[in-house]
Design a protein around this motif. Structure first.
Motif, PDB file in Angstrom:
ATOM      1  N   ASP A   6       0.838  -1.086  -0.007  1.00 24.61           N
ATOM      2  CA  ASP A   6      -0.230   0.108  -0.149  1.00 24.61           C
ATOM      3  C   ASP A   6       1.029   1.134  -0.039  1.00 24.61           C
ATOM      4  OD1 ASP A   6      -2.476   1.559  -0.159  1.00 24.61           O
ATOM      5  OD2 ASP A   6      -3.356   0.323   1.542  1.00 24.61           O
ATOM      6  N   VAL A   7       0.406   2.416  -0.346  1.00 22.78           N
ATOM      7  CA  VAL A   7       0.894   3.611  -0.245  1.00 22.78           C
ATOM      8  C   VAL A   7      -0.007   4.581   0.401  1.00 22.78           C
ATOM      9  CG1 VAL A   7       1.873   5.568  -1.685  1.00 22.78           C
ATOM     10  CG2 VAL A   7       2.026   3.247  -2.397  1.00 22.78           C
ATOM     11  N   TYR A   8       0.474   5.332   1.290  1.00 21.10           N
ATOM     12  CA  TYR A   8      -0.395   6.107   2.129  1.00 21.10           C
ATOM     13  C   TYR A   8       0.139   7.528   1.753  1.00 21.10           C
ATOM     14  CZ  TYR A   8      -1.785   1.940   4.555  1.00 21.10           C
ATOM     15  OH  TYR A   8      -2.508   0.824   5.011  1.00 21.10           O
ATOM     16  N   THR A   9      -1.130   8.543   1.569  1.00 20.33           N
ATOM     17  CA  THR A   9      -0.638   9.830   1.548  1.00 20.33           C
ATOM     18  C   THR A   9      -1.797  10.563   2.514  1.00 20.33           C
ATOM     19  OG1 THR A   9      -2.115  10.322  -0.266  1.00 20.33           O
ATOM     20  CG2 THR A   9       0.306   9.744  -0.824  1.00 20.33           C
ATOM     21  N   HIS A  10      -1.764  11.994   2.412  1.00 20.51           N
ATOM     22  CA  HIS A  10      -2.797  12.572   3.084  1.00 20.51           C
ATOM     23  C   HIS A  10      -4.292  12.203   2.253  1.00 20.51           C
ATOM     24  CE1 HIS A  10      -2.276  15.536  -0.468  1.00 20.51           C
ATOM     25  NE2 HIS A  10      -3.547  15.915   0.040  1.00 20.51           N
ATOM     26  N   GLN A  11      -4.274  11.863   1.268  1.00 20.74           N
ATOM     27  CA  GLN A  11      -5.549  11.534   0.463  1.00 20.74           C
ATOM     28  C   GLN A  11      -5.991  10.133   0.877  1.00 20.74           C
ATOM     29  OE1 GLN A  11      -3.816  12.008  -3.448  1.00 20.74           O
ATOM     30  NE2 GLN A  11      -5.143  13.929  -3.695  1.00 20.74           N
ATOM     31  N   ASN A  12      -5.302   9.359   1.333  1.00 15.49           N
ATOM     32  CA  ASN A  12      -5.936   7.866   1.725  1.00 15.49           C
ATOM     33  C   ASN A  12      -5.050   7.593   2.915  1.00 15.49           C
ATOM     34  OD1 ASN A  12      -3.659   7.335   0.491  1.00 15.49           O
ATOM     35  ND2 ASN A  12      -4.049   5.354  -0.184  1.00 15.49           N
ATOM     36  N   THR A  13      -4.891   8.377   4.143  1.00 18.93           N
ATOM     37  CA  THR A  13      -4.171   7.909   5.219  1.00 18.93           C
ATOM     38  C   THR A  13      -4.567   7.206   6.159  1.00 18.93           C
ATOM     39  OG1 THR A  13      -2.529   8.891   6.737  1.00 18.93           O
ATOM     40  CG2 THR A  13      -4.791  10.073   6.612  1.00 18.93           C
ATOM     41  N   LEU A  14      -3.942   6.500   7.024  1.00 14.76           N
ATOM     42  CA  LEU A  14      -4.441   5.854   8.426  1.00 14.76           C
ATOM     43  C   LEU A  14      -4.756   7.068   9.326  1.00 14.76           C
ATOM     44  CD1 LEU A  14      -1.423   3.191   8.506  1.00 14.76           C
ATOM     45  CD2 LEU A  14      -3.647   2.658   7.710  1.00 14.76           C
ATOM     46  N   LYS A  15      -5.738   6.881  10.027  1.00 17.56           N
ATOM     47  CA  LYS A  15      -6.186   8.016  11.031  1.00 17.56           C
ATOM     48  C   LYS A  15      -4.965   7.589  12.133  1.00 17.56           C
ATOM     49  CE  LYS A  15      -9.114   9.808   8.608  1.00 17.56           C
ATOM     50  NZ  LYS A  15      -8.652  11.037   7.970  1.00 17.56           N
TER      51      LYS A  15
END
Length: 109
Positions: A6-15
């Protein structure tokens, strides 16, 4: 890409929860949580997180990320009207059995 989970950014982040703030003063103690908004606060700030099966796969995937930045107005002077005043609490560090505050611990400070 093979191996990338996976790739996380501010658009699909973990809370993420807010960090515990022990003292104020300087970038290392600022209270913000990474990847929760689109604001870049300093040079070198993490803007994405790549999870992969290996370090090499994560590094390769990270090198392929495309980022666009908007120019912002920097605040370079404390007298700038855009500068926000911020109180700095004493560090209150402890060495040995003495809790340090200015003028304490053997008159140092």
């Amino acid at each position: 890409m093979p191996g990338v989970i996976d790739v996380y950014t501010h658009q699909n982040t973990l809370k993420l929860g807010k960090p515990t703030l022990y003292s104020k003063g300087g970038g290392a103690t600022e209270e913000f949580t990474p990847l929760q908004d689109d604001v870049v606060r300093f040079n070198g700030m993490h803007i994405a997180l790549v999870v992969a099966e290996t370090f090499e796969q994560a590094t390769e995937a990270a090198s392929l990320l495309k980022v666009e930045y908007e120019d912002g107005e920097p605040v370079l002077d404390i007298n700038d009207p855009k500068a926000k005043a911020q109180l700095i609490d004493p560090m209150g560090a402890a060495w040995g059995g003495c809790r340090y505050s200015p003028g304490q611990c053997g008159g140092q400070g």
